[in-house]
Scaffold this active site. Structure first.
Site, PDB file in Angstrom:
ATOM      1  N   GLU A   1       4.320   7.536  -1.891  1.00 56.74           N
ATOM      2  CA  GLU A   1       3.337   7.758  -2.830  1.00 56.74           C
ATOM      3  C   GLU A   1       2.382   6.895  -3.228  1.00 56.74           C
ATOM      4  O   GLU A   1       1.115   7.295  -3.915  1.00 56.74           O
ATOM      5  CB  GLU A   1       4.025   8.378  -4.239  1.00 56.74           C
ATOM      6  CG  GLU A   1       4.836   9.575  -3.893  1.00 56.74           C
ATOM      7  CD  GLU A   1       6.311   9.262  -3.220  1.00 56.74           C
ATOM      8  OE1 GLU A   1       6.728   8.188  -2.969  1.00 56.74           O
ATOM      9  OE2 GLU A   1       7.250  10.335  -3.208  1.00 56.74           O
TER      10      GLU A   1
ATOM     11  N   PHE B   1      18.416  14.720 -13.271  1.00 54.29           N
ATOM     12  CA  PHE B   1      18.029  14.123 -12.059  1.00 54.29           C
ATOM     13  C   PHE B   1      16.704  14.215 -11.834  1.00 54.29           C
ATOM     14  O   PHE B   1      16.041  15.021 -11.895  1.00 54.29           O
ATOM     15  CB  PHE B   1      18.893  15.119 -11.016  1.00 54.29           C
ATOM     16  CG  PHE B   1      18.648  14.740  -9.598  1.00 54.29           C
ATOM     17  CD1 PHE B   1      18.991  13.255  -9.178  1.00 54.29           C
ATOM     18  CD2 PHE B   1      17.772  15.254  -8.806  1.00 54.29           C
ATOM     19  CE1 PHE B   1      18.909  12.795  -7.928  1.00 54.29           C
ATOM     20  CE2 PHE B   1      17.570  14.602  -7.536  1.00 54.29           C
ATOM     21  CZ  PHE B   1      17.926  13.485  -7.077  1.00 54.29           C
ATOM     22  N   GLN B   2      16.181  12.874 -11.366  1.00 58.43           N
ATOM     23  CA  GLN B   2      14.840  12.545 -11.144  1.00 58.43           C
ATOM     24  C   GLN B   2      14.067  12.800 -12.325  1.00 58.43           C
ATOM     25  O   GLN B   2      12.842  13.019 -12.209  1.00 58.43           O
ATOM     26  CB  GLN B   2      14.510  13.417  -9.790  1.00 58.43           C
ATOM     27  CG  GLN B   2      15.089  12.870  -8.481  1.00 58.43           C
ATOM     28  CD  GLN B   2      14.489  13.234  -7.560  1.00 58.43           C
ATOM     29  OE1 GLN B   2      13.878  14.297  -7.268  1.00 58.43           O
ATOM     30  NE2 GLN B   2      14.555  12.511  -6.428  1.00 58.43           N
TER      31      GLN B   2
ATOM     32  N   LYS C   1       8.908  22.062 -13.371  1.00 61.04           N
ATOM     33  CA  LYS C   1       9.055  22.788 -12.350  1.00 61.04           C
ATOM     34  C   LYS C   1       9.134  24.382 -12.865  1.00 61.04           C
ATOM     35  O   LYS C   1       8.562  25.241 -12.234  1.00 61.04           O
ATOM     36  CB  LYS C   1      10.553  22.665 -11.603  1.00 61.04           C
ATOM     37  CG  LYS C   1      10.759  23.364 -10.505  1.00 61.04           C
ATOM     38  CD  LYS C   1      11.934  22.667  -9.762  1.00 61.04           C
ATOM     39  CE  LYS C   1      12.298  23.512  -8.441  1.00 61.04           C
ATOM     40  NZ  LYS C   1      13.328  22.698  -7.875  1.00 61.04           N
TER      41      LYS C   1
ATOM     42  N   MET D   1      -4.096 -16.736  -0.002  1.00 55.23           N
ATOM     43  CA  MET D   1      -4.862 -17.053  -1.214  1.00 55.23           C
ATOM     44  C   MET D   1      -3.802 -17.927  -2.180  1.00 55.23           C
ATOM     45  O   MET D   1      -3.991 -18.786  -2.871  1.00 55.23           O
ATOM     46  CB  MET D   1      -5.336 -15.642  -1.996  1.00 55.23           C
ATOM     47  CG  MET D   1      -6.020 -16.020  -3.281  1.00 55.23           C
ATOM     48  SD  MET D   1      -7.225 -17.209  -2.973  1.00 55.23           S
ATOM     49  CE  MET D   1      -8.718 -15.939  -2.496  1.00 55.23           C
TER      50      MET D   1
HETATM   51  C1  LIG Z   1       0.852  -5.998  -5.134  1.00 57.55           C
HETATM   52  C2  LIG Z   1       0.561  -7.616  -5.239  1.00 57.55           C
HETATM   53  N1  LIG Z   1       1.555  -8.713  -5.125  1.00 57.55           N
HETATM   54  C3  LIG Z   1       1.024  -9.839  -5.185  1.00 57.55           C
HETATM   55  C4  LIG Z   1      -0.208 -10.266  -5.330  1.00 57.55           C
HETATM   56  C5  LIG Z   1      -0.618 -11.662  -5.569  1.00 57.55           C
HETATM   57  N2  LIG Z   1      -1.330 -12.091  -4.373  1.00 57.55           N
HETATM   58  C6  LIG Z   1      -2.730 -12.276  -4.521  1.00 57.55           C
HETATM   59  S1  LIG Z   1      -3.455 -12.636  -3.040  1.00 57.55           S
HETATM   60  C7  LIG Z   1      -1.956 -12.734  -2.339  1.00 57.55           C
HETATM   61  C8  LIG Z   1      -1.758 -13.153  -0.835  1.00 57.55           C
HETATM   62  C9  LIG Z   1      -2.327 -12.229   0.033  1.00 57.55           C
HETATM   63  O1  LIG Z   1      -1.786 -12.487   1.253  1.00 57.55           O
HETATM   64  P1  LIG Z   1      -2.564 -11.904   2.634  1.00 57.55           P
HETATM   65  O2  LIG Z   1      -2.288 -10.378   2.495  1.00 57.55           O
HETATM   66  O3  LIG Z   1      -1.792 -12.567   3.768  1.00 57.55           O
HETATM   67  O4  LIG Z   1      -4.085 -12.251   2.725  1.00 57.55           O
HETATM   68  P2  LIG Z   1      -4.742 -13.658   2.763  1.00 57.55           P
HETATM   69  O5  LIG Z   1      -4.969 -14.180   1.416  1.00 57.55           O
HETATM   70  O6  LIG Z   1      -4.042 -14.452   3.689  1.00 57.55           O
HETATM   71  O7  LIG Z   1      -6.088 -13.451   3.388  1.00 57.55           O
HETATM   72  C10 LIG Z   1      -0.857 -12.609  -3.162  1.00 57.55           C
HETATM   73  C11 LIG Z   1       0.582 -12.716  -2.805  1.00 57.55           C
HETATM   74  C12 LIG Z   1      -1.138  -9.413  -5.403  1.00 57.55           C
HETATM   75  N3  LIG Z   1      -2.353  -9.535  -5.609  1.00 57.55           N
HETATM   76  N4  LIG Z   1      -0.677  -7.954  -5.286  1.00 57.55           N
END
Ligand SMILES: Cc1ncc(C[n+]2csc(CCOP(=O)(O)OP(=O)(O)O)c2C)c(N)n1
Length: 566
Positions: free
Chosen positions: A52, A114-115, A164, A473
């Site tokens: 979802e 439930f749910q 529902k 990042m």
């Molecule tokens: C849902 C979610 N969880 C954690 C983060 C924290 N976060 C920001 S950038 C990043 C790394 C992203 O890694 P990747 O998808 O491999 O992309 P890259 O930075 O290597 O281009 C994380 C963990 C986030 N922004 N969103």
């Protein structure tokens, strides 16, 4: 003439009345009456997602690309809670999404049935509006109102929770009621008209400024103020900065375009902000990724802030003048009020701020080259949807957007996993145009299950993965600020070419630059979804970078030689 309709049937009628043509959703117990009625409404195409969260992102992508509300559907409990991240993403980026959730029957509400979850309570802070439909007689008004609220003024997500038994309730529905009658919104959310003096004062500030800047945000795209902003820039000679969500609100090939500001903005853009004496901000919220430490933000500038949402004025930065209203309307009025001028000396000064782009990447798999291959291989009308991380910054800064609203990204919430499902939604808004979802190896793995949705529904989204073997990042922050301790950032990936094969779609791995163009062209030519994995340098960094909470005046332009220990 009237006919006896169930709540579920009536809901279908109402969605058709609102011009909905596609819904992204997933069935379950509490929403089954709606799914039972759906086949009788052939104008409503339903796309079965695999999670979802993806339904909410797809609705968001559809909304951002089309300017019309995107609709997602889920059952109660876990179905509804899975929508949460997508709704929060839409809320932060002002995207009009309407979410429909099933709820347990009214007699069961509050009994831990439930749910059962209190989805209204959960979503109140992350939506523009959430509402429970208590009775079938309220359904029409509440659905019409939901669409109205989602799109009126500053757009945002709205959730409608329908028990529902309300979906199964019946009532006589007359032609008069079913005639297209959108909620008229009388008396709600009146938009304050900007006073004429405000426009005049703004025009005078711009006229007197020696170093003015125009900062364009998402509001420019949402309001369709492209032509007005460009004309205003051209009449005044003001250089134009586009925020992450303002990208593709102004053509990057235009000589007045400067680039992106903020944490990963170019040095000359941030220095221009620090030297500006007037900043005209249109449809942006001066968030912390743009301003850095607000205490040191644009110290010499008087800020004129144009925004539809009065609560944004003065929220993050002090402003000299706030103009509340539609970006297009206000910009058009400003355009009339300003006198023609140029800013040639100021532009010359900004040019002197620019730094030579230093080679940041070893080898030939530079993000710039990959994006150039995607751009030249995909042709006119392409929409690029990015995920979150280092690649997001490269995609924002290095692609070169000339077409309106051709760049879509999760800015405010920074939601990893956004790109792939949002690109599905973009496809339905622009079915004849190419769509690329560009993700990192981390974010791609958060919603890659949606390849199955693409296959089942024949959705030809092209997926690029920038694979660096890290949550890049976060790894960059660890390198710069945490003594290079790569805690939980190395990330394993499956064999993406085999993954593509398992789904029965085309998949390519690009290990050196000579393979780039061909892989992209083959992916684009393939009539279905296709995936291209680019193996990029593992420890490449995004430069420049303003450290979190730092001032725009102090960018980091190279990795620290000695890793700092926090
Ligand atoms: C849902 C979610 N969880 C954690 C983060 C924290 N976060 C920001 S950038 C990043 C790394 C992203 O890694 P990747 O998808 O491999 O992309 P890259 O930075 O290597 O281009 C994380 C963990 C986030 N922004 N969103």
């Amino acid at each position: 003439m009237t006919e006896l309709l169930s709540g579920a049937q009536l809901l279908c009628r109402l969605l058709e009345e609102q011009g909905v043509d596609v819904l992204f959703g997933y069935p379950g117990g509490a929403i089954m009456p709606f799914y039972h009625a759906l086949p009788e409404a052939p104008r409503l195409r339903h796309v079965l997602v695999r999670h979802e969260q993806a339904a909410a992102h797809a609705a968001d992508g559809y909304a951002r690309a089309s300017g019309r509300p995107g609709v997602c559907v889920a059952t109660s409990g876990p179905g509804a809670t899975n929508l949460v991240t997508g709704l929060a993403t839409a809320q932060m980026d002002s995207s009009p999404v309407v979410a429909i959730t099933g709820q347990v029957p009214r007699t069961m509400i509050g009994r831990d049935a439930f749910q059962e979850t209190d989805v209204i309570g959960i979503t109140l802070p992350i939506t523009k509006h959430s509402v429970l439909v208590d009775d079938i007689t309220e359904l029409a008004d509440k659905v019409r109102e939901a669409f109205h609220i989602a799109t009126e003024g500053r757009p945002g997500p709205v959730l409608i929770d329908i028990p529902k038994d309300v979906q199964n309730q019946r009532m006589e529905w007359g032609e008069d009621d079913s005639a297209v009658r959108r909620y008229d919104g009388t008396g709600r959310g009146a938009v304050l008209r900007p006073v004429a003096e405000g426009i005049q004062a703004a025009a005078e500030l711009v006229a007197r400024a020696r170093r003015p800047l125009l900062m364009a945000g998402h509001g420019v795209i949402l309001a369709g103020a492209y032509a007005e902003v460009q004309a205003l820039a051209e009449k005044t000679g003001m250089p134009v900065i586009t925020t992450l969500l303002g990208i593709s609100g102004f053509p990057e090939s235009h000589p007045l375009h400067l680039g992106m500001p903020g944490m990963h903005g170019e040095v000359h853009v941030n220095r221009a902000i620090q030297h500006a004496d007037v900043i005209l901000g249109i449809g942006l919220r001066f968030d912390d990724r743009v301003t850095g430490n607000t205490a040191g933000f644009a110290p010499q500038a008087r800020i004129i802030h144009v925004d539809l949402d009065p609560s944004e004025i003065g929220k993050n930065v002090p402003v000299a003048l706030g103009l509340v209203g539609d970006a297009r309307d206000i910009t058009a009025r400003l355009l009339e009020a300003v006198s023609p001028r140029d800013c040639d000396a100021w532009r010359e000064e900004i040019r002197s701020f620019a730094r030579e782009r230093r080679e940041q990447y070893r080898g030939d798999m530079a993000p710039e080259a990959i994006l150039a291959a995607i751009r030249s291989g995909s042709g006119e009308g392409t929409t690029v949807v990015s995920d979150v991380g280092q690649h997001q910054m490269w995609v924002a800064k290095l692609y070169g957007y000339h077409e309106r609203n051709s760049h879509i990204s999760s800015g405010g919430l920074g939601t990893m996993g956004f790109a792939v499902p949002a690109a599905i939604g973009v496809h339905f808004a622009r079915p004849d145009r190419p769509v690329w979802a560009i993700s990192g190896d981390g974010g791609f793995q958060m919603n890659m299950q949606e390849i199955a949705t693409m296959v089942q529904e024949g959705i030809p989204v092209k997926m690029a993965i920038f694979n660096n073997g890290y949550l890049g990042m976060v790894r960059q922050w660890q390198q710069f600020f945490h003594g290079r301790r790569y805690s939980a950032t190395p990330i394993w990936s499956p064999d993406y070419v085999k993954l593509a094969a398992a789904y029965g779609i085309a998949g390519y791995r690009v290990e050196d630059a000579r393979q780039m163009d061909e892989a992209v062209v083959r992916a684009v030519r393939d009539p279905g979804p296709a995936l291209v994995e680019f193996l990029i340098e593992q420890e490449a960094n995004v430069f420049p970078m303003i450290p979190p909470g730092g001032s725009l005046s102090e960018p980091i332009e190279a990795a620290p030689a000695v890793a700092p220990v926090p």
